[in-house]
Design a protein around this motif. Structure first.
Motif, PDB file in Angstrom:
ATOM      1  N   MET A  50      16.216  -0.818  -0.746  1.00  0.00           N
ATOM      2  CA  MET A  50      15.029  -0.142  -0.386  1.00  0.00           C
ATOM      3  C   MET A  50      15.197   0.815   1.381  1.00  0.00           C
ATOM      4  SD  MET A  50      11.556  -1.599  -1.125  1.00  0.00           S
ATOM      5  CE  MET A  50      11.047  -2.899  -1.589  1.00  0.00           C
ATOM      6  N   ASN A  51      15.546   1.478   1.707  1.00  0.00           N
ATOM      7  CA  ASN A  51      14.665   2.067   2.554  1.00  0.00           C
ATOM      8  C   ASN A  51      13.309   1.653   3.945  1.00  0.00           C
ATOM      9  OD1 ASN A  51      12.842   4.218   2.384  1.00  0.00           O
ATOM     10  ND2 ASN A  51      14.243   5.384   2.069  1.00  0.00           N
ATOM     11  N   ILE A  52      13.200   1.086   5.003  1.00  0.00           N
ATOM     12  CA  ILE A  52      12.130   1.181   5.150  1.00  0.00           C
ATOM     13  C   ILE A  52      11.219   1.694   5.138  1.00  0.00           C
ATOM     14  CG2 ILE A  52      10.980   0.472   7.680  1.00  0.00           C
ATOM     15  CD1 ILE A  52      13.413  -1.287   7.112  1.00  0.00           C
ATOM     16  N   GLU A  53      11.415   2.833   4.719  1.00  0.00           N
ATOM     17  CA  GLU A  53       9.479   3.664   4.829  1.00  0.00           C
ATOM     18  C   GLU A  53       8.906   3.550   3.189  1.00  0.00           C
ATOM     19  OE1 GLU A  53      10.356   7.804   7.351  1.00  0.00           O
ATOM     20  OE2 GLU A  53      10.495   7.584   5.278  1.00  0.00           O
ATOM     21  N   ASN A  54      10.032   3.193   1.965  1.00  0.00           N
ATOM     22  CA  ASN A  54       9.770   2.767   0.998  1.00  0.00           C
ATOM     23  C   ASN A  54       9.464   1.175   1.068  1.00  0.00           C
ATOM     24  OD1 ASN A  54       9.971   3.267  -1.863  1.00  0.00           O
ATOM     25  ND2 ASN A  54      11.398   1.462  -1.908  1.00  0.00           N
ATOM     26  N   ALA A  55       9.962   0.419   2.102  1.00  0.00           N
ATOM     27  CA  ALA A  55       9.999  -0.705   1.664  1.00  0.00           C
ATOM     28  C   ALA A  55       8.232  -1.203   2.173  1.00  0.00           C
ATOM     29  CB  ALA A  55      10.273  -1.598   3.018  1.00  0.00           C
ATOM     30  N   GLN A  56       8.435  -0.033   2.483  1.00  0.00           N
ATOM     31  CA  GLN A  56       6.384  -0.535   3.232  1.00  0.00           C
ATOM     32  C   GLN A  56       5.483   0.633   2.636  1.00  0.00           C
ATOM     33  OE1 GLN A  56       6.715   2.580   6.798  1.00  0.00           O
ATOM     34  NE2 GLN A  56       7.129   1.011   8.522  1.00  0.00           N
ATOM     35  N   VAL A  57       6.363   1.290   1.775  1.00  0.00           N
ATOM     36  CA  VAL A  57       4.904   1.273   0.128  1.00  0.00           C
ATOM     37  C   VAL A  57       5.165   0.230  -0.340  1.00  0.00           C
ATOM     38  CG1 VAL A  57       5.400   2.899  -1.954  1.00  0.00           C
ATOM     39  CG2 VAL A  57       5.675   3.848   0.894  1.00  0.00           C
ATOM     40  N   GLN A  58       6.330  -0.780  -1.216  1.00  0.00           N
ATOM     41  CA  GLN A  58       6.367  -1.100  -1.909  1.00  0.00           C
ATOM     42  C   GLN A  58       5.625  -2.848  -1.690  1.00  0.00           C
ATOM     43  OE1 GLN A  58       7.103  -1.041  -4.863  1.00  0.00           O
ATOM     44  NE2 GLN A  58       7.999   0.976  -4.554  1.00  0.00           N
ATOM     45  N   MET A  59       5.380  -2.391  -0.672  1.00  0.00           N
ATOM     46  CA  MET A  59       4.575  -3.448   0.472  1.00  0.00           C
ATOM     47  C   MET A  59       3.474  -3.814   0.240  1.00  0.00           C
ATOM     48  SD  MET A  59       6.899  -5.608   3.749  1.00  0.00           S
ATOM     49  CE  MET A  59       8.245  -6.183   3.502  1.00  0.00           C
ATOM     50  N   ARG A  60       2.588  -2.407   0.065  1.00  0.00           N
ATOM     51  CA  ARG A  60       1.491  -2.155   0.296  1.00  0.00           C
ATOM     52  C   ARG A  60       0.942  -2.612  -0.911  1.00  0.00           C
ATOM     53  NH1 ARG A  60       1.853   3.338   2.682  1.00  0.00           N
ATOM     54  NH2 ARG A  60       1.941   2.785   4.867  1.00  0.00           N
ATOM     55  N   LYS A  61       1.876  -2.568  -2.092  1.00  0.00           N
ATOM     56  CA  LYS A  61       1.314  -2.451  -3.263  1.00  0.00           C
ATOM     57  C   LYS A  61       0.290  -3.639  -4.062  1.00  0.00           C
ATOM     58  CE  LYS A  61       4.399   0.277  -5.922  1.00  0.00           C
ATOM     59  NZ  LYS A  61       3.884   1.388  -6.366  1.00  0.00           N
ATOM     60  N   GLY A  62      -0.715  -3.557  -4.044  1.00  0.00           N
ATOM     61  CA  GLY A  62      -1.607  -5.385  -4.081  1.00  0.00           C
ATOM     62  C   GLY A  62      -2.443  -5.579  -3.034  1.00  0.00           C
ATOM     63  N   ILE A  63      -1.705  -4.868  -1.311  1.00  0.00           N
ATOM     64  CA  ILE A  63      -2.217  -4.955   0.043  1.00  0.00           C
ATOM     65  C   ILE A  63      -3.417  -3.934  -0.290  1.00  0.00           C
ATOM     66  CG2 ILE A  63      -2.070  -4.931   1.664  1.00  0.00           C
ATOM     67  CD1 ILE A  63      -1.089  -6.998   0.845  1.00  0.00           C
ATOM     68  N   LEU A  64      -3.517  -3.039  -0.272  1.00  0.00           N
ATOM     69  CA  LEU A  64      -4.331  -2.071  -0.219  1.00  0.00           C
ATOM     70  C   LEU A  64      -5.553  -2.619  -0.343  1.00  0.00           C
ATOM     71  CD1 LEU A  64      -4.025   0.551   1.129  1.00  0.00           C
ATOM     72  CD2 LEU A  64      -3.508   1.556  -0.758  1.00  0.00           C
ATOM     73  N   GLU A  65      -5.592  -2.757  -2.391  1.00  0.00           N
ATOM     74  CA  GLU A  65      -6.976  -2.651  -2.983  1.00  0.00           C
ATOM     75  C   GLU A  65      -7.545  -3.880  -2.005  1.00  0.00           C
ATOM     76  OE1 GLU A  65      -6.107  -3.947  -6.971  1.00  0.00           O
ATOM     77  OE2 GLU A  65      -8.045  -5.484  -7.165  1.00  0.00           O
ATOM     78  N   PHE A  66      -6.809  -5.022  -1.761  1.00  0.00           N
ATOM     79  CA  PHE A  66      -7.072  -6.542  -0.904  1.00  0.00           C
ATOM     80  C   PHE A  66      -7.785  -6.042   0.172  1.00  0.00           C
ATOM     81  CE2 PHE A  66      -8.449 -10.519   0.603  1.00  0.00           C
ATOM     82  CZ  PHE A  66      -7.343 -10.181   1.709  1.00  0.00           C
ATOM     83  N   CYS A  67      -7.893  -5.211   1.348  1.00  0.00           N
ATOM     84  CA  CYS A  67      -8.297  -4.480   2.381  1.00  0.00           C
ATOM     85  C   CYS A  67      -9.295  -3.913   1.805  1.00  0.00           C
ATOM     86  CB  CYS A  67      -7.145  -3.669   2.984  1.00  0.00           C
ATOM     87  SG  CYS A  67      -6.004  -4.739   3.838  1.00  0.00           S
ATOM     88  N   ILE A  68      -9.253  -2.601   0.904  1.00  0.00           N
ATOM     89  CA  ILE A  68     -10.577  -2.203   0.194  1.00  0.00           C
ATOM     90  C   ILE A  68     -11.808  -3.054   0.116  1.00  0.00           C
ATOM     91  CG2 ILE A  68     -11.575  -0.004  -0.961  1.00  0.00           C
ATOM     92  CD1 ILE A  68      -9.101   0.672   1.117  1.00  0.00           C
ATOM     93  N   LEU A  69     -11.268  -3.679  -1.247  1.00  0.00           N
ATOM     94  CA  LEU A  69     -11.990  -4.690  -1.108  1.00  0.00           C
ATOM     95  C   LEU A  69     -13.011  -5.451   0.181  1.00  0.00           C
ATOM     96  CD1 LEU A  69     -11.101  -6.381  -4.501  1.00  0.00           C
ATOM     97  CD2 LEU A  69     -12.456  -4.523  -3.875  1.00  0.00           C
ATOM     98  N   HIS A  70     -11.659  -6.423   1.004  1.00  0.00           N
ATOM     99  CA  HIS A  70     -12.761  -6.436   2.007  1.00  0.00           C
ATOM    100  C   HIS A  70     -13.561  -5.499   3.158  1.00  0.00           C
ATOM    101  CE1 HIS A  70     -11.470 -10.344   3.558  1.00  0.00           C
ATOM    102  NE2 HIS A  70     -10.682 -10.065   3.096  1.00  0.00           N
ATOM    103  N   ILE A  71     -13.222  -4.434   2.699  1.00  0.00           N
ATOM    104  CA  ILE A  71     -13.849  -3.061   3.739  1.00  0.00           C
ATOM    105  C   ILE A  71     -15.183  -3.146   3.467  1.00  0.00           C
ATOM    106  CG2 ILE A  71     -14.035  -1.446   4.567  1.00  0.00           C
ATOM    107  CD1 ILE A  71     -10.662  -1.151   5.009  1.00  0.00           C
TER     108      ILE A  71
END
Lengths: 140, 140
Positions: free
Chosen positions: B1-22
């Motif tokens: 996958m290209n870099i932008e898509n890699a960024q999207v894929q790497m955020r999966k699961g991460i975004l929820e984690f960050c939101i719960l922290h905030i």
DNA sequence: CAAAGGTACTATGCAATGCAAGGTACTTTA
DNA sequence: TAAAGTACCTTGCATTGCATAGTACCTTTG
């Protein structure tokens, strides 16, 4: 999502990154990749790895060659193409930035907890918040 | 996958984690969450955040209350439920272990490169690998 | 008072990856 | 020759982040 699902979701994008790293050190076949992932505590099985390798090959990031084995069927030894090496460079930056981002959010939370507890590190449960009934519009 | 898509894929699961922290730091509404994500260099927009908040609310990890605003429509202020706090604890461990795993693989690669270059830290391009024609079975 | 702008929130279909499960094929061993 | 071990393949599914279009309330302006 539950913890197991969170682990699955967090691996999206990460697994490809790890595989590219492992292959970047020199030609390697699937079983060795699995061993290294396992020793790094990333538990994946063949059913996950082979489709990923196929996808990376089709995307032009990897090449492979067949090598006879002295103890079983022939093996595919993988190596990175130049495209794969470039992709890995980019993903290094992506991972580094994401990791820094997440850790900065996590550490803000830790500092916030420390401040609330008067610099103690003991976590005490936050008081349960009251939920008022919805007002302007109904439940979504 | 290209870099932008890699960024999207790497955020999966991460975004929820960050939101719960905030949200774990105290009640907060969406615009503040976006500001903090942006300052941590996680670029998301409302169209990503609101569906996530709804999903977490429906999963029982969050509650919210409406608060009148002095400068616009009412706002939803979110806070964690006890389920959400428990989930966040688990995800702390998940993130920590994943991050350690990835960093161990990354540092193995760096050590491997350093060894190849005679302990210099300057990266030189790896020699392009020869790709032999497929042998036992056809292209997959 | 109506229109425009600002702010807050909602809904939904899609893309993409990791996963699980079932499968094939070659080599070695009994 | 059959069974076991090893290597690899295929495919449908679950799930999340995203993009896009939309609604609604409040404030400001004409």
């Amino acid at each position: 999502m539950n913890i197991e699902n969170a682990q699955v979701q967090m691996r999206k994008g990460i697994l490809e990154f790890c595989i590219l790293h492992i292959i970047s050190r020199g030609e390697v076949y699937a079983s060795d990749m699995l061993e290294e992932l396992t020793s790094a505590r990333i538990m994946v099985v063949e059913g996950t790895l082979y489709p990923l390798l196929t996808r990376l090959k089709n995307a032009g990031l990897l090449d492979y060659k067949w090598v006879e084995s002295t103890s079983g069927p022939p093996r595919k030894y993988y190596l990175l193409t130049e495209t794969g090496q470039a992709s890995l460079k980019g993903m290094n930056d992506t991972w580094q930035e994401l990791s820094d981002s997440v850790n900065s959010i996590v550490s803000k939370t830790d500092k916030h907890k420390a401040a609330i507890n008067g610099l103690t590190t003991v976590e005490s449960p936050a008081p349960a918040a009251e939920t008022s009934p919805d007002t302007p519009s109904g439940e979504n």
